[in-house]
Design a protein around this motif. Sequence first.
Motif, PDB file in Angstrom:
ATOM      1  N   UNK A 108       0.829  -1.201   0.000  1.00  0.00           N
ATOM      2  CA  UNK A 108       0.000   0.000   0.000  1.00  0.00           C
ATOM      3  C   UNK A 108       0.868   1.257   0.000  1.00  0.00           C
ATOM      4  N   UNK A 109       1.911   1.249   0.837  1.00  0.00           N
ATOM      5  CA  UNK A 109       2.809   2.405   0.889  1.00  0.00           C
ATOM      6  C   UNK A 109       3.541   2.592  -0.433  1.00  0.00           C
ATOM      7  N   UNK A 110       3.972   1.466  -1.055  1.00  0.00           N
ATOM      8  CA  UNK A 110       4.654   1.534  -2.338  1.00  0.00           C
ATOM      9  C   UNK A 110       3.728   2.079  -3.414  1.00  0.00           C
ATOM     10  N   UNK A 111       2.483   1.628  -3.397  1.00  0.00           N
ATOM     11  CA  UNK A 111       1.513   2.120  -4.386  1.00  0.00           C
ATOM     12  C   UNK A 111       1.297   3.620  -4.220  1.00  0.00           C
ATOM     13  N   UNK A 112       1.194   4.053  -2.947  1.00  0.00           N
ATOM     14  CA  UNK A 112       1.015   5.496  -2.715  1.00  0.00           C
ATOM     15  C   UNK A 112       2.240   6.279  -3.170  1.00  0.00           C
ATOM     16  N   UNK A 113       3.425   5.731  -2.881  1.00  0.00           N
ATOM     17  CA  UNK A 113       4.658   6.409  -3.294  1.00  0.00           C
ATOM     18  C   UNK A 113       4.750   6.499  -4.814  1.00  0.00           C
ATOM     19  N   UNK A 114       4.392   5.389  -5.484  1.00  0.00           N
ATOM     20  CA  UNK A 114       4.432   5.398  -6.953  1.00  0.00           C
ATOM     21  C   UNK A 114       3.435   6.402  -7.512  1.00  0.00           C
ATOM     22  N   UNK A 115       2.264   6.500  -6.884  1.00  0.00           N
ATOM     23  CA  UNK A 115       1.268   7.460  -7.348  1.00  0.00           C
ATOM     24  C   UNK A 115       1.770   8.885  -7.152  1.00  0.00           C
ATOM     25  N   UNK A 116       2.377   9.142  -5.977  1.00  0.00           N
ATOM     26  CA  UNK A 116       2.935  10.472  -5.729  1.00  0.00           C
ATOM     27  C   UNK A 116       4.035  10.794  -6.742  1.00  0.00           C
ATOM     28  N   UNK A 117       4.872   9.783  -7.030  1.00  0.00           N
ATOM     29  CA  UNK A 117       5.946  10.002  -8.002  1.00  0.00           C
ATOM     30  C   UNK A 117       5.384  10.291  -9.384  1.00  0.00           C
ATOM     31  N   UNK A 118       4.339   9.547  -9.767  1.00  0.00           N
ATOM     32  CA  UNK A 118       3.717   9.776 -11.075  1.00  0.00           C
ATOM     33  C   UNK A 118       3.112  11.175 -11.134  1.00  0.00           C
ATOM     34  N   UNK A 119       2.456  11.589 -10.041  1.00  0.00           N
ATOM     35  CA  UNK A 119       1.881  12.932 -10.013  1.00  0.00           C
ATOM     36  C   UNK A 119       2.972  13.993 -10.106  1.00  0.00           C
TER      37      UNK A 119
END
Length: 216
Positions: free
Chosen positions: A51-62
């Motif tokens: 979950x944390x990795x998914x959030x981090x990847x989403x933040x990075x994509x944004x």
Amino acid sequence: MTDIPHKRFTFDTVFDGRGGMTEPPPRPKRSFTPEEVEAAKTEAYALGERSALARAEQHAANALGGIAGAVREAFTTLAAVAHEHRSGSALLALAAARKIADAALERFPEAPANAALVALAREVEAQPRVTVRVSADLVERTQQTLDETAQAIGFPGQIVARADGDMPPAAFTFDWGDGRAAFDPDEATRRVAEALEAAIAAEGLHAEPLLPASES
């Protein structure tokens, strides 16, 4: 009489619509072995990490999307600045050329008429006479220069310089019966400026790229 304790009915038996019994639902487990607890913790940690990795990847994509938008906006602004710079440089070069031309024409006002005679040699070589109109203060100087040039290019006819009070300095008109040529430095400057402005407007923001393409 001996009292027999009654067993409390727990409603574990469930009947279906045809009167048959169904399997009782599983009871929730209330106790766990240390191994089960450790396995549950491991699974929970894994879920949390994903979950944390998914959030981090989403933040990075944004963030990358924001950077890309900022870069596009920066290049658009930079292209506009570069276009303005090119336009300013071109107009500055034109102004400098005008200053140089004005200085040259002030020193050699007969030069344009002399250059025109050389350029028109083929046109006027069969004409017995060429009339050249210039400003009144340049008649004698223009006559002498054109006579020398006519002799040098082998023009057998006669060149006559005449005064024209409306003619600005360095301007002239040639008239040889079958044709006519004219030059006005102010009009020539205006046409050059119009052509340059049209070229700048046509170029717009579609000039050469600001940065060269990277070589593969």
